[in-house]
Design a protein around this motif. Structure first.
Motif, PDB file in Angstrom:
ATOM      1  N   ASN A 136       0.829  -1.206   0.000  1.00  0.00           N
ATOM      2  CA  ASN A 136       0.000   0.000   0.000  1.00  0.00           C
ATOM      3  C   ASN A 136       0.865   1.259   0.000  1.00  0.00           C
ATOM      4  OD1 ASN A 136       0.861   0.414   2.663  1.00  0.00           O
ATOM      5  ND2 ASN A 136      -0.969  -0.515   3.541  1.00  0.00           N
ATOM      6  N   ASP A 137       0.215   2.402   0.184  1.00  0.00           N
ATOM      7  CA  ASP A 137       0.899   3.680   0.047  1.00  0.00           C
ATOM      8  C   ASP A 137       1.822   4.037   1.204  1.00  0.00           C
ATOM      9  OD1 ASP A 137      -1.424   3.805   1.598  1.00  0.00           O
ATOM     10  OD2 ASP A 137      -1.666   5.951   1.267  1.00  0.00           O
ATOM     11  N   VAL A 138       1.764   3.297   2.322  1.00  0.00           N
ATOM     12  CA  VAL A 138       2.666   3.601   3.446  1.00  0.00           C
ATOM     13  C   VAL A 138       3.811   2.590   3.557  1.00  0.00           C
ATOM     14  CG1 VAL A 138       0.808   4.721   4.727  1.00  0.00           C
ATOM     15  CG2 VAL A 138       1.348   2.321   5.198  1.00  0.00           C
ATOM     16  N   TYR A 175      -0.807   1.781  -3.531  1.00  0.00           N
ATOM     17  CA  TYR A 175      -1.957   2.641  -3.307  1.00  0.00           C
ATOM     18  C   TYR A 175      -2.607   2.371  -1.949  1.00  0.00           C
ATOM     19  CZ  TYR A 175      -1.496   2.798  -8.421  1.00  0.00           C
ATOM     20  OH  TYR A 175      -1.007   2.919  -9.695  1.00  0.00           O
ATOM     21  N   SER A 176      -3.432   3.321  -1.538  1.00  0.00           N
ATOM     22  CA  SER A 176      -4.211   3.152  -0.320  1.00  0.00           C
ATOM     23  C   SER A 176      -5.314   2.123  -0.541  1.00  0.00           C
ATOM     24  CB  SER A 176      -4.846   4.485   0.082  1.00  0.00           C
ATOM     25  OG  SER A 176      -5.832   4.863  -0.870  1.00  0.00           O
ATOM     26  N   ALA A 177      -5.915   1.679   0.570  1.00  0.00           N
ATOM     27  CA  ALA A 177      -7.028   0.732   0.463  1.00  0.00           C
ATOM     28  C   ALA A 177      -8.170   1.335  -0.331  1.00  0.00           C
ATOM     29  CB  ALA A 177      -7.494   0.329   1.864  1.00  0.00           C
ATOM     30  N   ASP A 178      -8.434   2.625  -0.160  1.00  0.00           N
ATOM     31  CA  ASP A 178      -9.517   3.276  -0.904  1.00  0.00           C
ATOM     32  C   ASP A 178      -9.238   3.277  -2.400  1.00  0.00           C
ATOM     33  OD1 ASP A 178     -10.938   3.767   1.399  1.00  0.00           O
ATOM     34  OD2 ASP A 178     -10.256   5.850   1.608  1.00  0.00           O
ATOM     35  N   THR A 179      -7.983   3.544  -2.773  1.00  0.00           N
ATOM     36  CA  THR A 179      -7.646   3.584  -4.196  1.00  0.00           C
ATOM     37  C   THR A 179      -7.707   2.197  -4.818  1.00  0.00           C
ATOM     38  OG1 THR A 179      -6.255   5.537  -3.884  1.00  0.00           O
ATOM     39  CG2 THR A 179      -5.879   4.236  -5.874  1.00  0.00           C
ATOM     40  N   GLY A 196      -5.279  -5.222   6.429  1.00  0.00           N
ATOM     41  CA  GLY A 196      -3.889  -4.807   6.411  1.00  0.00           C
ATOM     42  C   GLY A 196      -3.000  -5.886   6.998  1.00  0.00           C
ATOM     43  N   SER A 255       1.799  -2.326   6.058  1.00  0.00           N
ATOM     44  CA  SER A 255       2.377  -1.962   4.768  1.00  0.00           C
ATOM     45  C   SER A 255       1.729  -2.616   3.557  1.00  0.00           C
ATOM     46  CB  SER A 255       3.869  -2.320   4.756  1.00  0.00           C
ATOM     47  OG  SER A 255       4.571  -1.592   5.735  1.00  0.00           O
TER      48      SER A 255
END
Length: 271
Positions: A136-138, A175-179, A196, A255
């Motif tokens: 994801n994004d982080v 990407y984030s979960a939303d994306t 996650g 992550s």
């Protein structure tokens, strides 16, 4: 999976692959096992050398990958009924050929994500399952060296390290979960669940493992296998270090994402 079952899964990974890969593959194996049996026929997209399928799934109907040498290894493992070399952006299968598709740490490595999602939806029956694990994004924000450099005010150096790590892992999509959810919906999927995994502490172990795995590279070059001596007592300390991180679940700031989506509506035609 209980603690002892997870520990055994961790060892089945440690005896064959570098420890940092064993860490993340064990977590993904635990999540997939807890999900339950996937409907068949099942396509393993980006199957690689077949290690994950052999250790976690036992048998799979079809495996697909672009890397022919890895497919040769997968064939030796005898975990697949059928194996093929091909691109995930133009799947060599008829529409609605599968009831489930698994993409374990695969989509992030393929530049044309939209083409892949279109093709996965095309080969799934309505109501079929798409199971995927992705960074994801982080993910790279959790890297230890990046955080240390940032804490020292060296923001450019931290950004450069994150960029290098991304290129080294060949990650095109983070990407984030939303994306991720939006992209799946755009291609005809309904997201059933999103979890996650790979906590910030586990991410540090994954990161440092890339640098500590030089002996695995040497073993691979000299012996043709990642682990030179798969004798469990040698790995007792490694097991003790990794098992608590493998058992973690629902940790804030993790992550990676483990997503389960359902195909909706009629399958689209070729792109």
């Amino acid at each position: 999976m209980n603690r002892e079952e997870t520990r055994e899964l961790l060892w089945r990974n440690l005896r064959e692959i570098p420890a940092f890969r064993a860490l993340i593959r064990t977590i993904e194996g635990r999540l997939l096992t807890e999900l339950g049996p996937l409907p068949r026929p099942l396509l393993d997209l980006g199957c690689g050398d077949g290690h994950f399928a052999q250790v976690v799934l036992g048998s799979v109907d079809v495996g697909l990958d672009l890397d022919v040498p890895k497919l040769v290894e997968a064939a030796d493992r005898r975990a697949y009924r059928h194996l093929g070399a091909g691109s995930a952006t133009i799947l060599p299968f008829r529409a609605e050929a599968f009831r489930s598709v698994l993409a374990n740490c695969a989509l992030e490595h393929i530049p044309d994500l939209d083409a892949v999602l279109h093709e996965v939806r095309r080969v799934l029956v309505p109501g079929g399952l798409f199971v995927l694990s992705v960074p994801n994004d982080v993910h790279n924000e959790n890297l230890l060296l990046s955080r240390l450099l940032g804490g020292l005010g060296l923001s450019r150096a931290a950004a450069a390290y994150r960029g290098w790590f991304r290129r080294m892992q060949v990650h095109h999509h983070m990407y984030s979960a939303d994306t991720w959810g939006r992209k799946l919906r755009e291609h005809g999927f309904r997201v059933c669940s999103s979890r996650g995994y790979l906590s910030p502490r586990a991410t540090v172990l994954l990161e440092l493992g890339h640098f500590a795995g030089w002996h695995n590279v040497l073993s691979r070059a000299l012996l043709g296998r990642w682990v030179a001596l798969p004798w469990r007592p040698l790995y007792a300390a490694t097991e003790r270090l990794l098992l608590p991180r493998v058992m973690e679940d629902g940790v804030a700031g993790s992550s990676c994402l483990f997503l389960v989506a359902e195909a909706e509506g009629k399958a689209p035609g070729p792109a």
